[in-house]
Structures are given as C-alpha cells and as structure tokens.
Enzyme design. Structure first.
Site, PDB file in Angstrom:
ATOM      1  N   PHE A 114     -55.465  85.384 -32.724  1.00  0.00           N
ATOM      2  CA  PHE A 114     -54.114  85.174 -32.225  1.00  0.00           C
ATOM      3  C   PHE A 114     -53.589  83.819 -32.654  1.00  0.00           C
ATOM      4  O   PHE A 114     -54.333  82.842 -32.694  1.00  0.00           O
ATOM      5  CB  PHE A 114     -54.093  85.183 -30.689  1.00  0.00           C
ATOM      6  N   ASP A 115     -52.320  83.776 -32.941  1.00  0.00           N
ATOM      7  CA  ASP A 115     -51.616  82.515 -33.006  1.00  0.00           C
ATOM      8  C   ASP A 115     -51.356  82.160 -31.541  1.00  0.00           C
ATOM      9  O   ASP A 115     -51.351  83.033 -30.680  1.00  0.00           O
ATOM     10  CB  ASP A 115     -50.308  82.737 -33.770  1.00  0.00           C
ATOM     11  N   LYS A 116     -51.186  80.867 -31.237  1.00  0.00           N
ATOM     12  CA  LYS A 116     -50.963  80.534 -29.830  1.00  0.00           C
ATOM     13  C   LYS A 116     -49.481  80.657 -29.452  1.00  0.00           C
ATOM     14  O   LYS A 116     -49.092  81.544 -28.712  1.00  0.00           O
ATOM     15  CB  LYS A 116     -51.464  79.112 -29.514  1.00  0.00           C
ATOM     16  N   THR A 117     -48.712  79.753 -30.022  1.00  0.00           N
ATOM     17  CA  THR A 117     -47.325  79.630 -29.590  1.00  0.00           C
ATOM     18  C   THR A 117     -46.499  80.843 -29.995  1.00  0.00           C
ATOM     19  O   THR A 117     -46.486  81.227 -31.156  1.00  0.00           O
ATOM     20  CB  THR A 117     -46.706  78.360 -30.188  1.00  0.00           C
TER      21      THR A 117
END
Lengths: 73, 630
Positions: free
Chosen positions: B308-311
């Site tokens: 996953f990317d965070k933001t």
C-alpha cells in the site's frame, strides 16, 4: 481507416464469434474484426476506399445476425 | 423471409413445444399415425430456423453447430426416428431461448448501467429553455437539471445547488452536496435541488461513457482459461467430426455416429468460463470496483502480498494543517502566505492542504515566478526574488539548510503525534515548519482483516513520508512491514524484489507518484475518486469510491470468480465425458443426450449467476467501524 461499431441482438452461442470474425475478415478492405460477445457488439476497422460499412453490415446480416444499429467513427 | 423466421423464433419454439405435448397425448391414446405426423410437423417447424442458420453459415463458408444438428435431424428422419428428430430440434431451439434469457440476466448489471445513460437534456439557448436529445447537446451549452433529473453531461455548476447521488460513478449511495464551481458527472442523479451546468464533456467523452466502455472491454477480454478453451474447441469440433466418422466406419451404425456427433458439441465447455467472468465483473461494477478483465481476476486471485501507499490510500489523503511554527524570521501568516503561494502550482496533496489552509484564513496568494517539483522530497520555488525550498529533511540536506536542535526536537515531537512535518527554507535558511496530519480510512482495519482471512500473507506499506508517521499508521493497522521516505523509483524496485522472491504482489496507490509501482505490480489498484487519471489508466482495478472494503471485495470476488470458472469447466468436461461414454455404450440416445447437453449449458450459466449476488455486506456489519487517528 474507418471504424464502425455494429450493435447486435444479444449473441448467445460463442461459436457465433468465430463465424462472424471469419466471414467479415474475408471481405476485402477489412483490417480487423472484434466481436464483443457479451456487449453484443462487432467492431470493424476497414479501409473506406475498398469497402463500405454498409457492405460489412450486409455480410453480417446475410450470415444470420440482424444488426440493430450502426455507428461509424 | 429469413428475418421473419428469426423474429418469430420464440413463437416457433413454443408452437413446437405445444405440438410435442400433443404428440405425447396421441401416443398415450395409441393414435400412432397421428403421433408420427405431429412429430414430423414439430421437426419441420422447429427445424426451419436451425436449417436456415446452417444454410446461411454454409453460404459464407463457415462451420456451425446448426449444421451438425441439421445433419443429425435429417439422418434421424431418414432412419424413421421421428421422436428423436422432433425432440432434438425442439430442445435445440428451447435451449437457445433459455440461454438467451439467462445470459441476459448475467449481462444485466452492464445493461442496467447503460440504461442509466440519460436520454434528453433541457438546455438554455438564446434565453429559451428547450428539451433536446442528449446527442444534440454541444460543449458550452447551459444545461438545467431539476430534482429527480439525470445529469446528461460532465460539467461545472454555474448556478444553484443540489444533493447528488453519484452511485454510478463512485458506487457510493450517500448523496453528495454540490454547489457552484463543483464538477458534476453524466449519469448521476439529483436527489433534491436545482442546478445549471456548463457542459464540458459530452457523449462518449464523459467519465460515465468511459466507465461503460471499460467494463464492456473488460467483460470481453479473455482469461487464460478462456483462451485455452477457445483453442481447445477449435481443435475439438473438427476432431469430433473425424471421430464420429470413425465411429461410423467401425460400427457401420449411422444412428450411433450421428448421436455421437451432436452430443459432443462443446456447448457448456465454451460458455462456462466467459460467463463466470462476466458475472464477476458485473458484480464488481455494481459495487464500485472496476476490474479490467477476466485475466485480471485470474492474477488477482493468486495475490499473496499486498503493498500500500500510505497517503490517500490507507489514509484519507485529506490532511489538515495542525500547526505552523515560524523559526522567528517571519510572522505565522506571512510564512503561510509565502509557502501557499509556492504550492499553488503543486499537484501534491500536502501542497494543496497548505493552499486550502491559506484560503480558509483569507490570505491572498500569488503564483511563484519559477517552481520545480523534487519528486519524493518537495518543491523549490522562486518568490519575490527569494529562493524557497519546501519539503522533507532530505530536501533541507540537499540545500545545506541547518536545522537547530530545538526545531529538530519540535519536528520530531510533531511527527510522533502523527503529523507530517514540512520544512521551509528561505534563501537556504530555515524559515519554519508546518505540521499536517492525516486520518486513517475508517474501513482500513476491516478491509485488511478480511483480506488476511482470505489468504494474504504479508501487508506492506511504502511511503514517501517520514518514519514516525509511517510507524504510527503501520502500528495502528498492524501491518507486517513499512518502509518510509521512499522515492517512486524505490517503490518500483521494492515491488520487483518481492516478485523476484516469488510473491504475487498487488499494489494500491492514488497519485501520479504511485503510477510506476502500480504498473510494476502483478495487480495494480488505483483510487478512483482522489486518484489521478494516470494511476487509473495504469491500474488493473479501480476503487471508484476510494473505499478499502471495495478492495477486499474485489479480492474475494476474484477468488470466487476463478473458483466458479473451475467448477464450470469441470461440470462441462464431466458432462461431455459421461455423455460420450453413455452414447458409445448405447445407453444414451439422441434426445436424452441433447436434453442433458442443454441442461449442462444452463447449469453453468446458473452457476455463474450466483456470482452476481456475491457480496461481503455481512462482513461490513461484523466490524464496528471507527475512525483511527493517524
């Protein structure tokens, strides 16, 4: 090069795909045929100097598949 | 003539069916001659449409199943098997009718979507309201939509306000409030209100039309299984003809050879796999996940590692400025004014947050003279002759900006509280720190738990953000690993390493910076609402309402679809094998064989239809959703 999309009655047998593809490919001037089985559409790319959308439509109808509407782009 | 028969196929089918029942009565009353005559009538009536199709195909030098059936029926008539010829022709037509009906159901989700395309639009031209077909609307027209009306174009609201149901675009059924300046999409509906919209995109250019095109193409893209089956049936059909000729040569039994020929037609085999993927993709589209084809589902079902990317992906990506700390050179609002002006050119969500904060405070902004985005570290800009660097520690280091110990402690303190600290330097001197905090998506814990339950072994977060913020999010969500302060290229490399270790990786992200990683992963997932066009185009699946529960739904849906496809293949191959064995052993006849054959086709379609109801709403209720502070 022109692209025409035929809207067909719902296609039911997967063997229709091959049948339509083969028959349309045999027309001189047709570059590619794409039968969207589930969408009930046939997309044909053709050379407008060699063949017309009407001629392609005729072939499909004579094969036994009524065309509901035609869209040339 | 041919058209007339085709149009009345349904009537012909039922007429043949009724006559067949009469024949059964006559048989019971021992009126043999009348029965024979009725059966021949059925054969002729039901045989005409079949024979016609066969003839049309032959004229075009194409091989067809109708041809096989016609040969078989003529053969049956010649050897005097009227019951068989009648039952076979009727069953073939009836099967065709039932297949069309049930296939229509599996395709209905797409058809429902297309039916949502608005037909007419009311526009203002030269001061007069006129209603015209939607095809005649041109860009720049002023379109009026009232309560209950459908938006016919993509456009910007120029006056009025309304509550809009955008379910067709986002899968989200809660109405969204829209006012002047907001963008509205074709196909969405006004629940209440009145708006005037300036048409920006019309017809095939609207987002809605593009979604339909994507779904259409996805439903017709072929999975590996489907491709295999197509190749298989290309060899299989002529093979069956050769085999039945061999059966005839060996047994000299015309009847057996013909039965063999008809029974071996690969009906359920060819339709089994595609019908599953159509139903699966349709289910996805209805639930706000665009899955781009059966092949995607095939790969998706095998995924064992999630990245996953965070933001904007695990978190809402709608952060807010929580604190502005000046290093002493500038007043708080002056610092904000300078930074926000520089960020007016930024596409980055953190930049946009700063601009929004300035707008809320009513600060006037001016565009920078010059600006340059430093991917993964921030932005450089020239404002009023001063050189600004806005970004993370790396950017400060790169510009030789010194950060005092107190300010460093302050930044770390803010970060430990879950903020992203943004450093600002003016002419290579630290000018201040702006803190921004984001929130974890409410459905993230439930979605991740659901996916772990479905076989995901590792969940990893890759972010360009700092270690502290990343740590907090990772700990709150119980992630297996996280890697902070990464550049887009690092993310790609990380995914490639995972793949080299033999993992099948799905990557979910939202921004332009995630597009390379989304493309590199086995399955790329993009956020549809907050996401950028490029990430959506690169992705294999798009979550239209930015909900992670849609992700877990797509994952379990893919597994269910592939399972369904396998069931159908086994069912079809099994039926044909049993039938052929039965025919060769003489225990199955043409009519009963045809019946089982048609039944197996219907069975695979019905099995696929179960997928349309597949959902995970139960899970949604099990987990109590609560917001988590990032």
């Amino acid at each position: 090069m022109m692209k025409v999309t035929f809207k067909m009655e719902p296609l039911t047998c997967p063997s229709c795909i091959k049948k339509i593809e083969n028959a349309v490919m045999k027309i001189q001037g047709v570059e590619s045929v794409d039968v969207l089985f589930h969408a009930g559409k046939v997309k044909v790319v053709y050379n407008e100097e060699l063949v017309s959308a009407l001629k392609v439509e005729e072939t499909i109808v004579r094969l036994g598949y009524p065309v509901l509407s035609t869209k040339v782009a | 003539m041919a058209g007339l028969i085709h149009q009345n196929k349904k009537k012909i089918t039922f007429l043949a069916g009724i006559l067949l029942i009469f024949a059964l009565f006559f048989n019971g009353m021992a009126l043999i001659e009348l029965q024979q005559l009725t059966l021949i009538a059925v054969t002729v009536i039901a045989g005409i449409p079949i024979g016609l199709k066969a003839l049309q195909a032959i004229r075009m030098k194409a091989f067809s199943i109708e041809m096989l059936v016609t040969i078989a029926v003529v053969g049956a008539l010649v050897i005097g098997e009227y019951t068989e010829s009648a039952v076979v022709t009727f069953l073939f037509l009836f099967g065709d009718y039932l297949e069309a009906r049930t296939l229509e159901k599996t395709r209905s989700s797409l058809k429902n979507l297309i039916d949502l395309t608005p037909g007419e639009a009311t526009i203002i031209r030269e001061g007069i309201n006129i209603t015209i077909p939607v095809e005649e609307v041109v860009t720049g027209d002023r379109v009026i939509i009232r309560t209950g009306g459908k938006i016919p174009v993509d456009g910007t609201i120029i006056s009025g306000q309304a509550l809009l149901v955008e379910a067709v675009i986002t899968g989200e059924s809660v109405p969204a409030s829209k006012k002047k300046g907001d963008i509205v999409y074709s196909g969405t509906m006004i629940e209440s209100g009145y708006i005037e919209v300036l048409a920006d995109k019309i017809g095939d250019d609207t987002v809605f039309a593009k979604i339909i095109e994507l779904v259409e193409e996805a439903q017709d893209s072929k999975t590996k299984t489907e491709k295999f089956l197509n190749r298989f049936s290309a060899v299989y059909t002529p093979g069956v003809v050769v085999l039945s000729i061999m059966v005839y040569i060996l047994t000299l039994d015309v009847h057996l050879a013909i039965t063999f020929l008809v029974i071996a037609c690969p009906g359920a085999l060819v339709i089994g796999a595609p019908v599953s993927s159509v139903a699966g993709i349709g289910n996805g589209a209805k639930n706000g996940v665009l899955i781009k084809g059966g092949e995607v589902m095939d790969r998706f079902a095998k995924v064992d590692t999630l990245v996953f990317d965070k933001t904007g992906t695990l978190t809402k990506g709608k952060p807010q400025v929580t604190d502005i700390k000046s290093a002493g050179l500038l007043a708080e609002n002056d610092l904000l004014q300078m930074v926000a002006s520089a960020e007016t050119v930024s596409e980055h969500h953190l930049g946009k947050t700063i601009v929004k904060e300035a707008e809320i405070r009513g600060i006037k902004l001016a565009a920078p003279e010059k600006s340059k985005v430093k991917k993964g570290s921030g932005l450089m800009a020239l404002i009023g002759g001063h050189c600004l660097a806005i970004g993370n520690r790396k950017l400060m280091e790169a510009n030789d900006v010194e950060i005092s110990p107190e300010l460093m402690d302050y930044a770390i303190g803010r970060e430990k509280m879950g903020n992203t600290a943004i450093f600002i330097s003016k002419d290579s001197k630290l000018a201040g720190i702006i803190s921004i905090a984001d929130q974890i998506r409410e459905d993230a814990p439930a979605a991740l738990a659901e996916m772990r339950k479905n076989g995901i072994k590792r969940i990893i977060m890759l972010t360009g953000d700092n270690r502290f913020t990343a740590d907090r999010v990772a700990a709150a969500l119980g992630l297996d690993e996280f890697h902070p302060e990464l550049l887009p290229a690092d993310k790609v490399k990380f995914i490639q390493n995972l793949q080299a270790e033999g993992h099948i990786v799905a990557m979910a992200g939202d921004g332009v910076n995630d597009a390379p990683a989304i493309a590199a992963a086995d399955i790329g997932i993009a956020m549809g609402e907050g996401g950028t066009d490029i990430s959506m185009e690169t992705a294999d699946a798009v979550l239209m309402a930015d909900q992670l529960l849609q992700f877990s739904h797509a994952f379990s849906l893919s597994k269910a679809t592939i399972r369904n496809m396998k069931q159908n293949t086994v069912l079809a191959v099994g039926t044909v094998a049993v039938l052929l064995a039965g025919v060769l052993m003489g225990s199955i006849h043409l009519a009963s064989g045809m019946f089982i054959h048609e039944a197996s086709v219907l069975l695979v379609i019905l099995n696929a239809m179960r997928l349309m109801r597949f959902n995970h709403n139960k899970i949604k209720k099990e987990f109590k959703l609560r917001p988590v502070q990032a």
